[in-house]
Design a protein around this motif. Sequence first.
Motif, mmCIF file in Angstrom:
data_model
loop_
_atom_site.group_PDB
_atom_site.id
_atom_site.type_symbol
_atom_site.label_atom_id
_atom_site.label_comp_id
_atom_site.label_asym_id
_atom_site.label_seq_id
_atom_site.Cartn_x
_atom_site.Cartn_y
_atom_site.Cartn_z
ATOM 1 N N UNK A 155 0.833 -1.198 0.139
ATOM 2 C CA UNK A 155 -0.026 -0.131 -0.071
ATOM 3 C C UNK A 155 1.041 1.268 -0.063
ATOM 4 N N UNK A 156 0.412 2.182 -0.459
ATOM 5 C CA UNK A 156 0.748 3.619 -0.316
ATOM 6 C C UNK A 156 0.876 4.362 1.140
ATOM 7 N N UNK A 157 1.946 4.060 1.848
ATOM 8 C CA UNK A 157 1.716 4.690 3.285
ATOM 9 C C UNK A 157 2.935 5.947 3.303
ATOM 10 N N UNK A 158 2.280 6.997 3.490
ATOM 11 C CA UNK A 158 2.866 8.303 3.424
ATOM 12 C C UNK A 158 2.599 9.191 4.762
ATOM 13 N N UNK A 185 -4.824 -6.344 6.456
ATOM 14 C CA UNK A 185 -4.764 -6.449 4.920
ATOM 15 C C UNK A 185 -4.802 -5.128 4.331
ATOM 16 N N UNK A 186 -3.648 -4.626 3.731
ATOM 17 C CA UNK A 186 -3.842 -3.327 2.902
ATOM 18 C C UNK A 186 -3.611 -3.554 1.444
ATOM 19 N N UNK A 187 -4.374 -3.332 0.705
ATOM 20 C CA UNK A 187 -4.408 -3.604 -0.642
ATOM 21 C C UNK A 187 -3.052 -2.621 -1.280
ATOM 22 N N UNK A 188 -2.742 -3.164 -2.332
ATOM 23 C CA UNK A 188 -1.592 -2.617 -2.856
ATOM 24 C C UNK A 188 -1.666 -1.047 -3.387
ATOM 25 N N UNK A 189 -2.827 -0.768 -3.693
ATOM 26 C CA UNK A 189 -2.856 0.656 -4.190
ATOM 27 C C UNK A 189 -3.932 1.220 -3.362
ATOM 28 N N UNK A 236 -6.253 -3.399 14.968
ATOM 29 C CA UNK A 236 -5.809 -4.868 14.595
ATOM 30 C C UNK A 236 -7.109 -5.555 13.637
ATOM 31 N N UNK A 237 -6.295 -6.484 12.842
ATOM 32 C CA UNK A 237 -7.338 -7.278 12.059
ATOM 33 C C UNK A 237 -8.381 -6.614 11.221
ATOM 34 N N UNK A 238 -7.983 -5.473 10.691
ATOM 35 C CA UNK A 238 -8.522 -4.655 9.740
ATOM 36 C C UNK A 238 -8.108 -4.868 8.195
ATOM 37 N N UNK A 239 -9.041 -4.543 7.314
ATOM 38 C CA UNK A 239 -8.864 -4.657 6.011
ATOM 39 C C UNK A 239 -9.119 -3.483 5.045
ATOM 40 N N UNK A 240 -8.000 -2.853 4.372
ATOM 41 C CA UNK A 240 -8.330 -1.450 3.517
ATOM 42 C C UNK A 240 -8.076 -2.049 2.235
ATOM 43 N N UNK A 241 -9.239 -1.861 1.266
ATOM 44 C CA UNK A 241 -9.294 -2.472 0.046
ATOM 45 C C UNK A 241 -8.912 -1.621 -0.944
#
Length: 169
Positions: free
Chosen positions: A2-5, A19-23, A34-39
Motif C-alpha cells: 500500500x501507499x503509506x505516506x 490487509x492493505x491492498x497494494x493501491x 488490529x485485524x482490519x482490511x483496507x481494500x
Amino acid sequence: MAIIKELNGTAPVVGQRCFLAENAALIGDVTIGDDCSIWYGTVLRGDVNPIVIGDRVNIQDGAVVHTLYKRSVVEIGNDVSVGHNAVIHGAKVGNNVLVGMGAILMDNAVVPDNTIIAAGAVVLSNQVLEPGVYAGIPAKKVKDASEAVAEAAHKNAQGYLLYKDWYKD
C-alpha cells in the motif's frame, strides 16, 4: 504494498494482522487497529486532522475517509464495515455499524453502535442518529434498532475477517 505516506512529521500506524491492498493510500495522521482490511483504491487521508479506526474494520474498494481542517475528525469503532465507494468525511461511527455502498457521512455526524446506513444514504453534517436503519437523502430512520439489525451489521464485518486472510501474504 500500500501507499503509506508520512506527512508533516506524522506517519500512519497500522495494527496487527491487517490487509492493505497494494493501491490503498494511507496518508498522515491515520491509526488503524488490529485485524482490519483496507481494500483496493481506498484513500485514508489524515492530512488535516486525525483518522482513528478500531479493530476488525473493513473499508472497502474505492472508499474515501477524510476530515475538515481543524473542525472534524474521523473516529470509527470496532466491527465496522464501510461499503464500496462510501465517503466518511469527519464523522464519528460507533461499534458494530454497516455503512452501505456509496453512502456519505458528513462532518461531525454521529452514527451510534448497532446501526446500518443504507447504500446511497447521506448523513448530513452535525446529524446525531439513534440506533436503527437509515436510508435516503438526507438519511432518515426507516427501521428501529433491533437485535436483527445489530446482528446484520456484525455479520458483515465478520465476513471480511475471512476475506482479508485470503489476500494476506
